[in-house]
Enzyme design. Sequence first.
Site, mmCIF file in Angstrom:
data_model
loop_
_atom_site.group_PDB
_atom_site.id
_atom_site.type_symbol
_atom_site.label_atom_id
_atom_site.label_comp_id
_atom_site.label_asym_id
_atom_site.label_seq_id
_atom_site.Cartn_x
_atom_site.Cartn_y
_atom_site.Cartn_z
ATOM 1 N N GLU A 87 23.296 20.478 -7.900
ATOM 2 C CA GLU A 87 22.049 20.371 -8.667
ATOM 3 C C GLU A 87 21.622 21.703 -9.268
ATOM 4 O O GLU A 87 21.130 21.767 -10.392
ATOM 5 C CB GLU A 87 20.928 19.811 -7.792
ATOM 6 C CG GLU A 87 21.080 18.344 -7.438
ATOM 7 C CD GLU A 87 22.149 18.087 -6.384
ATOM 8 O OE1 GLU A 87 22.565 19.049 -5.704
ATOM 9 O OE2 GLU A 87 22.591 16.933 -6.252
ATOM 10 N N HIS A 111 14.619 10.269 -0.808
ATOM 11 C CA HIS A 111 14.911 9.762 -2.152
ATOM 12 C C HIS A 111 13.634 9.411 -2.908
ATOM 13 O O HIS A 111 13.683 9.103 -4.093
ATOM 14 C CB HIS A 111 15.798 8.511 -2.106
ATOM 15 C CG HIS A 111 17.238 8.826 -1.865
ATOM 16 N ND1 HIS A 111 17.701 9.300 -0.669
ATOM 17 C CD2 HIS A 111 18.327 8.744 -2.678
ATOM 18 C CE1 HIS A 111 19.003 9.489 -0.745
ATOM 19 N NE2 HIS A 111 19.411 9.163 -1.958
#
Lengths: 333, 320
Positions: free
Chosen positions: A54, A123
């Site tokens: 990321e 999440h």
Amino acid sequence: MDQVTIEAAIGQALAEEMARDARVLTFGEGVALKRRDLAERFGAERVRNTPLSEAIIAGTAAGAAATGLRPVIDMLYIPFLTLAMDAIANSAGKLRYISGGQFSFPLVVMAQTGAGWGVGAQHTHNLEAWFAHTPGLKVVMPSNAADAKGLLKAAIRDENPVLFFTDMTLGFNPGEVAEGEAALVPIGKAALRRAGCDVTLVSYSKAVHTCLAAAEQLAAQGVEAEVLDLRTVKPLDEAAILRSVKKTGRLIVVHEGARFCGVGAEIAALVSEQAHAALKAPVRRITPPDVPVPASYALEQAFLPQAQAVVDAVLAICPPHAHPRGQAVFEPA
Amino acid sequence: MLADIRDGDAVRMLERMLLVRGYEQLIVALGKGGNFPITCSALGQEASAVGVMSALGEADRILTNHRSAGHLMARGAEPGRLLAEVMGKATGYCGGKSGSLHISVKELGVLLTSTIVGGELSLATGVALSKKMLKEPGVVACFFGDGAACEGVFHESLNLASAWALPVLYVCENNQWQAFVSRREAMRNEHVSDWAAGYRVPGRTVDGNDVFAVREATQEAVRYIRETGRPYLLETCTYRLAGHYSLDDQAYVDAQELADWRARDPILRLREQVLAMGPLDEAGLEALDARVAAQLDEARRFALESPYPDVAALTADVLA
Ligand SMILES: Cc1ncc(C[n+]2csc(CCOP(=O)(O)OP(=O)(O)O)c2C)c(N)n1
């Protein structure tokens, strides 16, 4: 006009902008598979899978944006952005300013927010206030397909870094979308979803639907709620908020992000600074409790702001007999 | 100025190294007067900066770290405008908004001085992606330290640049220190360049205090990148002769280690080489020193006399 899901509307926006501007490209973990049609149409150079990294995905987007490309990166779920904060906050958000305006950073960071899928706190997290708190960034959070398409197109054309967050439970909601230029929705403009004269409900993303459901229930009790969909968290459409509050005299902000230092706090402060005299009641905020998002469906629903809580809050500051049924006054914004 | 350094004969390289050294010393001197920002110097690392830069061309782009003054000047930045930036003056390269730690100079292809350790490694792949997709010539040179090589983003960057075949020249200036931690304490491999192999990237370590060796190694690296379109990791082995930042007296450094590296000062070495090779004699070297001193005097005057930015600049350039 086409009826498409928000997910499909995003795909349309990408396709139209990539066709319009050869500098637009998209990458992220699994993007070439998720957007196979784009990969086939625009080729592997412009639709790229990345490694699970990321930080470098975001950094690469910042570097590419500074030097002539217009990247759209898909970071999947918003908690993963914590691994990419350096590039987004310290580079994309700051380097234009500290370079004295020498570079701009036209990039879009997409990620999904919102509780409701039972996937738990790693999440699910609404982090929009983190990014709104950082100078040099814009934050967009559509509530429907037309806005998702139109705002994404505008975000891709914007010269600044735009965080584009979509609620994962809204992803499959269908709606009408337009084509090409007609689809564009400007960044920084709120939308009036329902006119009313008794109370203003301000929200964005999934909470707009909660507010609309609450407004329906309230109407049955003779209370007319005005529902404002911010669409863009930053820059905030302050004029639209103030205009509505000056009309109704009451404000409730509803969102899924944390209450403490959240978007609602900012809006409450804005109204107290600039429309205090118009207020007939204290500003209220309806948000989740200060906890990570639980996975259990029962707890997740308890976490989410519900329409009933909005109704209760409105009735507490706005007596149902204020406007007997049929006598509500509608005013255009 | 870029052309000067590209032709890069020994005297020109020496002059540039003297200018870098003199600039860093000027900053220390100005700092002694108080009311001067804290800075990070790369004293002793001049051969690495000038050697690499002498092998790069105008189309190449540069990203660097908090010890960037040498890189910037080796690239042709004017010491006056650099000093003005450090002092927060309107005439600085970024209008005073960067200070010493984030200077970029677009006209010289210098995109970024990152003070987030490793931040430059994070952006370098994107700059190289632009070069590749927009079919622009040149490579992207990214300078960083051994400390940055311990950051995750170094590894992510090399992996991505290799996977996507991006034209990045990674230049690790291993000055043996990571702020107050010896690199021996922080990593078990002797050379950062060893890490390259795991990413299928060529890696090479070179004596960073020998400007000719650095230039030759950079030329070879750039040739490889141009031919293959793939990244390359070059490690210049050098030493930070001053403290981590201007207030650091280096009391923690082993005296013998410091003495050994002082004896390998890249400027002393090049002076001797110049004398031996013959382009300048002692008198010529003195004239060179005087020229550099005059240039720095002028830079100092320019920066001190420059105005501060108008406060209207405070809110300008946040968004495009
Ligand atoms: C992300 C980050 N962590 C820590 C620091 C504090 N810091 C500034 S310079 C430095 C040392 C960096 O070492 P290295 O990369 O070897 O470069 P050098 O200073 O030796 O040139 C540290 C730890 C920082 N600026 N950024």
